[in-house]
Scaffold this motif. Structure first.
Motif, short mmCIF file in Angstrom:
data_model
loop_
_atom_site.label_atom_id
_atom_site.label_comp_id
_atom_site.label_asym_id
_atom_site.label_seq_id
_atom_site.Cartn_x
_atom_site.Cartn_y
_atom_site.Cartn_z
N ALA A 49 4.36 -2.61 -7.05
CA ALA A 49 5.42 -2.75 -5.97
C ALA A 49 6.81 -1.90 -6.12
O ALA A 49 7.03 -1.44 -5.57
CB ALA A 49 5.83 -4.09 -5.48
N GLN A 100 5.57 -9.42 -4.97
CA GLN A 100 4.54 -8.31 -4.07
C GLN A 100 5.31 -8.33 -2.78
O GLN A 100 4.36 -7.93 -1.91
CB GLN A 100 3.22 -9.06 -4.17
N PHE A 108 -0.66 -0.14 -2.16
CA PHE A 108 -0.85 -0.49 -3.74
C PHE A 108 -2.18 -0.08 -4.23
O PHE A 108 -2.23 0.41 -5.41
CB PHE A 108 -0.86 -2.22 -3.73
N LYS A 168 0.89 -6.54 -10.30
CA LYS A 168 1.04 -6.10 -8.81
C LYS A 168 2.66 -6.12 -8.62
O LYS A 168 3.09 -5.10 -7.89
CB LYS A 168 0.58 -7.26 -7.95
#
Length: 328
Positions: free
Chosen positions: A277, A108, A129, A273
C-alpha cells in the motif's frame, strides 16, 4: 453506526445463484483496524472461487465475499492514527466487502485519489495491489523490457498494461476477441494477440522473447510461456484458470537461466500488504490523481444483483472491472 447491515452471503458452495442477500451485525474494529461504510465493491475472480468452495477465507476473516471497495471511514480501532471518521477511502479487505460495512487492517486503506469517484476507486485495491506486487516488486519489470500479460482485457490485465506502459516497458497482451485486443492497444499495448487465431509464442520469439510474463491461465500455457521467455526471463504466476498441473520440461530453466515465481495476495500478512500500500501511495497514486492511469469500468450491478455480476464475470465477456453498487 447501525447495529446491522445488508450483506451478500454464500448460502452453500455452487454457482452464482448461491449468493443471497442477508442481514449481519456491523463489524466492530479491533486494534489497528478500520470499518469502512462502503458505497461500491469490486467483483473479482477470487470471489467466485470462494463462492464455489475452492478458496477459503484466511483465519479470522469474514466469511462474506468481497476483497475491495470504496466508501467512507465509519469507525476507527484502538491504535490507529492518521485517519478520521467520514474520510473517503478505498481499501483491500480480507473478505466481507459485499456489505454496507466491512473491516480491514488500517495499513491496507488508501485515500481516494484526487478527482476520482468512489465507483472507480472501488476497483483499485485488489488489482493494483496484485499488479504492483507481482509485476514490479516480485517480477522486477524495468523500462525497455518486453512484458507479456495474459488476459489483457481483465481487471488485472487492463491495470498491468497501463502500469507497464507508463513505466516504460514494451507491452504485449493476449485476449480472446478483436474488440478486447483493441481495448488492450488503446491502453498502451504495443501488440495485442488474439489467442484464438494467433500463436503468442511465435510472436514473442520473433521479438526476442519476453523479459517478464504475468500469467493467470496456467495449464498448457505454462510450457508455452517458458518458450516465450527471453534468456534470463521471468514468469510470474498469479492464478490457474486452466489448472495448476501440467507436464513441463524444466531443462531450459537452467540452460536459459529462467525464473518461475508467483504469489497470491489474500493470505499474505497485514505487514506485507501495508508495504505494498505504501509503495502504491508513493509510486502510483500521483499518476491516478493526474489522470495518467484509470480503472477500466465494464458494468455496475446493485448489491442484491451479485449473482448477475458473478455470471457476467464468469462469462468472460467483460472488459475491465465489474462493481457492486452498495450505498452510492
Amino acid at each position: 453506526m447501525p447495529s446491522t447491515m445488508r450483506a451478500i452471503e454464500i448460502s452453500e458452495p455452487g454457482g452464482p445463484e448461491v449468493l443471497r442477500l442477508t442481514e449481519r451485525p456491523v463489524p466492530v474494529p479491533g486494534p489497528g483496524k478500520l470499518v469502512v461504510r462502503l458505497a461500491y465493491a469490486g467483483v473479482n475472480r477470487p470471489d467466485a472461487l470462494q463462492r464455489a468452495g475452492a478458496y477459503d477465507p484466511p483465519a479470522g476473516a469474514s466469511d462474506l465475499p468481497g476483497l475491495e471497495g470504496a466508501g467512507t471511514i465509519a469507525a476507527i480501532g484502538a491504535g490507529v492514527t492518521g485517519w478520521k471518521i467520514g474520510q473517503r477511502v478505498c481499501a483491500l479487505f480480507p473478505g466481507g466487502a459485499y456489505a454496507t460495512h466491512a473491516a480491514t487492517d488500517a495499513g491496507q486503506v488508501l485515500p481516494v485519489p484526487a478527482g476520482m469517484g468512489l465507483r472507480e476507486a472501488a476497483c483499485l485495491p485488489e488489482t493494483f495491489f496484485t499488479v504492483w506486487s507481482n509485476v514490479f516488486m516480485r517480477g522486477g519489470l524495468q523500462a525497455g523490457e518486453r512484458f507479456l500479460v495474459h488476459g489483457g482485457s481483465s481487471g488485472i490485465g487492463t491495470t498491468a498494461i497501463q502500469l507497464a506502459h507508463l513505466f516504460g516497458a514494451r507491452v504485449f497482451a493476449t485476449a480472446g476477441s478483436d474488440a478486447k485486443c483493441a481495448a488492450c492497444t488503446d491502453l498502451g499495448a504495443e501488440r495485442a494477440i488474439n489467442y484464438r487465431h494467433e500463436d503468442f509464442v511465435k510472436i514473442l520469439q520473433a521479438e526476442g522473447g519476453a523479459n517478464l510474463i504475468l500469467d493467470m491461465v496456467g495449464g498448457e500455457y505454462l510450457p508455452r510461456n517458458l518458450k516465450s521467455l527471453a534468456e534470463d526471463g521471468r514468469l510470474v504466476q498469479i492464478a490457474f484458470l486452466q489448472g495448476p498441473k501440467v507436464a513441463v520440461n524444466f531443462a531450459p530453466l537452467m540452460v536459459r537461466r529462467l525464473t518461475i515465481t508467483g504469489s497470491t495476495l489474500r493470505p499474505q500478512s497485514d505487514a506485507t500488504k501495508a508495504q505494498i500500500a505504501q509503495a502504491l501511495l508513493r509510486e502510483v497514486w500521483p499518476h491516478l490523481a493526474a489522470g495518467r492511469l484509470r480503472p477500466v469500468m465494464d458494468s455496475e450491478f446493485a448489491l442484491e444483483e451479485a449473482a448477475q455480476a458473478h455470471a457476467r464475470m464468469e462469462s468472460s465477456a467483460h472488459i475491465g472491472k465489474i462493481v457492486l453498487r452498495i450505498e452510492a
